[in-house]
Design an enzyme around this catalytic site. Structure first.
Site, PDB file in Angstrom:
ATOM      1  N   SER A 133      -4.207  -6.154   0.812  1.00  0.00           N
ATOM      2  CA  SER A 133      -4.406  -5.712   2.201  1.00  0.00           C
ATOM      3  C   SER A 133      -4.727  -6.899   3.094  1.00  0.00           C
ATOM      4  O   SER A 133      -5.311  -7.894   2.632  1.00  0.00           O
ATOM      5  CB  SER A 133      -5.564  -4.718   2.272  1.00  0.00           C
ATOM      6  OG  SER A 133      -5.873  -4.449   3.625  1.00  0.00           O
TER       7      SER A 133
ATOM      8  N   TYR B 169     -14.442  -2.400  -0.108  1.00  0.00           N
ATOM      9  CA  TYR B 169     -12.982  -2.248  -0.218  1.00  0.00           C
ATOM     10  C   TYR B 169     -12.288  -3.605  -0.041  1.00  0.00           C
ATOM     11  O   TYR B 169     -11.429  -3.984  -0.842  1.00  0.00           O
ATOM     12  CB  TYR B 169     -12.484  -1.245   0.831  1.00  0.00           C
ATOM     13  CG  TYR B 169     -10.976  -1.213   0.997  1.00  0.00           C
ATOM     14  CD1 TYR B 169     -10.151  -0.711   0.000  1.00  0.00           C
ATOM     15  CD2 TYR B 169     -10.374  -1.696   2.165  1.00  0.00           C
ATOM     16  CE1 TYR B 169      -8.767  -0.682   0.153  1.00  0.00           C
ATOM     17  CE2 TYR B 169      -8.993  -1.666   2.327  1.00  0.00           C
ATOM     18  CZ  TYR B 169      -8.197  -1.160   1.316  1.00  0.00           C
ATOM     19  OH  TYR B 169      -6.831  -1.142   1.459  1.00  0.00           O
TER      20      TYR B 169
HETATM   21  N1  LIG Z   1      -2.333   2.513   4.718  1.00  0.00           N
HETATM   22  C1  LIG Z   1      -2.698   1.309   5.113  1.00  0.00           C
HETATM   23  O1  LIG Z   1      -2.873   1.042   6.313  1.00  0.00           O
HETATM   24  C2  LIG Z   1      -2.896   0.218   4.121  1.00  0.00           C
HETATM   25  C3  LIG Z   1      -3.188  -1.061   4.618  1.00  0.00           C
HETATM   26  C4  LIG Z   1      -3.363  -2.101   3.721  1.00  0.00           C
HETATM   27  C5  LIG Z   1      -3.279  -1.865   2.369  1.00  0.00           C
HETATM   28  N2  LIG Z   1      -3.014  -0.609   1.909  1.00  0.00           N
HETATM   29  C6  LIG Z   1      -2.928  -0.436   0.464  1.00  0.00           C
HETATM   30  O2  LIG Z   1      -1.700   0.207   0.168  1.00  0.00           O
HETATM   31  C7  LIG Z   1      -1.851   0.994  -1.016  1.00  0.00           C
HETATM   32  C8  LIG Z   1      -1.380   2.411  -0.756  1.00  0.00           C
HETATM   33  O3  LIG Z   1      -2.157   2.951   0.300  1.00  0.00           O
HETATM   34  P1  LIG Z   1      -1.764   4.313   1.044  1.00  0.00           P
HETATM   35  O4  LIG Z   1      -2.189   4.132   2.432  1.00  0.00           O
HETATM   36  O5  LIG Z   1      -0.377   4.695   0.712  1.00  0.00           O
HETATM   37  O6  LIG Z   1      -2.785   5.331   0.335  1.00  0.00           O
HETATM   38  P2  LIG Z   1      -2.798   6.935   0.281  1.00  0.00           P
HETATM   39  O7  LIG Z   1      -1.794   7.517   1.213  1.00  0.00           O
HETATM   40  O8  LIG Z   1      -4.227   7.313   0.416  1.00  0.00           O
HETATM   41  O9  LIG Z   1      -2.306   7.260  -1.219  1.00  0.00           O
HETATM   42  C9  LIG Z   1      -3.106   6.846  -2.290  1.00  0.00           C
HETATM   43  C10 LIG Z   1      -2.389   7.036  -3.604  1.00  0.00           C
HETATM   44  O10 LIG Z   1      -3.240   6.536  -4.646  1.00  0.00           O
HETATM   45  C11 LIG Z   1      -3.550   7.586  -5.560  1.00  0.00           C
HETATM   46  N3  LIG Z   1      -4.961   7.483  -5.962  1.00  0.00           N
HETATM   47  C12 LIG Z   1      -6.027   7.361  -5.134  1.00  0.00           C
HETATM   48  N4  LIG Z   1      -7.167   7.352  -5.867  1.00  0.00           N
HETATM   49  C13 LIG Z   1      -6.794   7.483  -7.168  1.00  0.00           C
HETATM   50  C14 LIG Z   1      -7.517   7.561  -8.378  1.00  0.00           C
HETATM   51  N5  LIG Z   1      -8.859   7.548  -8.410  1.00  0.00           N
HETATM   52  N6  LIG Z   1      -6.826   7.696  -9.525  1.00  0.00           N
HETATM   53  C15 LIG Z   1      -5.476   7.751  -9.503  1.00  0.00           C
HETATM   54  N7  LIG Z   1      -4.737   7.678  -8.391  1.00  0.00           N
HETATM   55  C16 LIG Z   1      -5.391   7.560  -7.228  1.00  0.00           C
HETATM   56  C17 LIG Z   1      -3.296   8.882  -4.810  1.00  0.00           C
HETATM   57  O11 LIG Z   1      -3.002   9.924  -5.733  1.00  0.00           O
HETATM   58  P3  LIG Z   1      -3.230  11.501  -5.332  1.00  0.00           P
HETATM   59  O12 LIG Z   1      -2.165  11.840  -4.325  1.00  0.00           O
HETATM   60  O13 LIG Z   1      -3.063  12.223  -6.605  1.00  0.00           O
HETATM   61  O14 LIG Z   1      -4.607  11.589  -4.749  1.00  0.00           O
HETATM   62  C18 LIG Z   1      -2.100   8.486  -3.928  1.00  0.00           C
HETATM   63  O15 LIG Z   1      -0.920   8.554  -4.684  1.00  0.00           O
HETATM   64  C19 LIG Z   1      -3.327   0.879  -1.392  1.00  0.00           C
HETATM   65  O16 LIG Z   1      -3.480  -0.128  -2.349  1.00  0.00           O
HETATM   66  C20 LIG Z   1      -3.995   0.471  -0.101  1.00  0.00           C
HETATM   67  O17 LIG Z   1      -5.210  -0.208  -0.316  1.00  0.00           O
HETATM   68  C21 LIG Z   1      -2.832   0.433   2.760  1.00  0.00           C
END
Ligand SMILES: NC(=O)c1ccc[n+]([C@@H]2O[C@H](COP(=O)([O-])OP(=O)(O)OC[C@H]3O[C@@H](n4cnc5c(N)ncnc54)[C@H](OP(=O)(O)O)[C@@H]3O)[C@@H](O)[C@H]2O)c1
Length: 256
Positions: A144, A156
């Site tokens: 991130s 985080y």
């Molecule tokens: N969105 C942003 O702005 C952003 C920015 C920078 C970095 N990121 C990074 O990008 C990646 C994806 O983020 P996102 O925004 O797509 O997240 P998201 O929409 O919240 O989706 C999270 C995913 O991770 C799974 N997950 C969460 N906790 C878990 C656990 N305890 N055990 C197993 N699976 C788990 C969830 O599964 P379930 O559906 O089953 O809950 C879901 O598939 C992450 O590494 C995040 O830190 C995101």
């Protein structure tokens, strides 16, 4: 038609929703057999699987709550079943939690939970993947931008700093196997992790657009396309790198 990942296999963690879903959609469209890992949201995971199959892609589901270390064993027995003896060519460590808690509000239990999901799980998933991965494989970790800009959610941000270090160290040690290890740092992206952006809150969207050179929040496919590049043969000479995929976030003051 030639598919760039035809004959390859991939595991993407946290692929039921958001960025992970876009990554499995893209890798499957490029011809890979994809393992869609998720934690508990069966409905979202099934929707992702169905969507890929409707597009003619190949995929299967793996359910494992990553907070519990022992669940990685369950995950790998499901993975090996789904691969039916094939190696695993591509691993994308994407699953994470991002609780918006400041240091003074973070309990030791919450700190351990965030590190267990965001750091311990990717580390031990890589350990389990390496015997299944042929020389020339690909590991991509999703970090991130919070590793270089400050936010109150310090625990985080610290987990993502750890992933950046993991990527550089591993890239050096796995070079002898021609396995590349790279890191992608998304900016502010439209997923459930950012409810105000996901819900199209006009003020929040405008605020993010105002700090981004390309003038909008990211969408999951913006990130997935960069992952597909690192997974492809085009990226064969790139390892140990961190790529910011963020539309030019915080490049400097923007003109009127
Ligand atoms: N969105 C942003 O702005 C952003 C920015 C920078 C970095 N990121 C990074 O990008 C990646 C994806 O983020 P996102 O925004 O797509 O997240 P998201 O929409 O919240 O989706 C999270 C995913 O991770 C799974 N997950 C969460 N906790 C878990 C656990 N305890 N055990 C197993 N699976 C788990 C969830 O599964 P379930 O559906 O089953 O809950 C879901 O598939 C992450 O590494 C995040 O830190 C995101």
């Amino acid at each position: 038609m030639q598919y760039p990942l035809q004959g390859k296999t991939a595991l993407v963690t946290g692929a039921s929703r958001g960025i992970g879903r876009a990554i499995v959609q893209r890798l499957a469209a490029d011809g890979a057999l994809v393992a869609i890992h998720y934690g508990g949201n069966d409905a979202a995971a099934n929707e992702t699987l169905k969507g890929i199959e409707q597009e003619g892609g190949q995929a299967f589901l793996l359910k494992a709550e990553l907070r519990v270390h022992g669940n990685i064993d369950t995950m790998f027995s499901q993975l090996e079943k789904g691969l039916t003896g094939r190696p695993l060519d591509i691993l994308v460590n994407n699953a994470a939690v991002a609780p918006q808690v400041s240091p003074d509000q973070t309990t030791p239990e919450e700190f351990d939970r965030i590190f267990a999901i965001n750091v311990r799980a990717p580390f031990f998933i890589i350990q389990r993947v390496l015997p299944l991965m042929p020389d020339g494989g690909r590991i991509i970790n999703i970090s991130s931008g919070v590793t270089w800009f400050a936010t109150p959610a310090t625990a985080y941000s610290m987990t993502k700093g750890a992933l950046n270090v993991l990527g550089r160290s591993l890239a050096n040690s796995l070079g002898s196997r021609n396995i590349t290890v790279n890191t992608i740092s998304p900016g502010i992206t439209d997923t459930d992790m950012n409810p105000s952006i996901r819900d199209k809150d006009a003020k929040a969207v405008e605020r993010v657009a105002g700090m981004t050179a390309l003038g909008r929040p990211g969408c999951p496919a913006d990130i997935a396309d960069a992952v597909a590049f690192f997974a492809s043969d085009d990226a064969r000479w790139i390892t140990g790198q961190t790529l910011d995929v963020n539309g030019g976030l915080f490049l400097g003051p923007r003109g009127e």
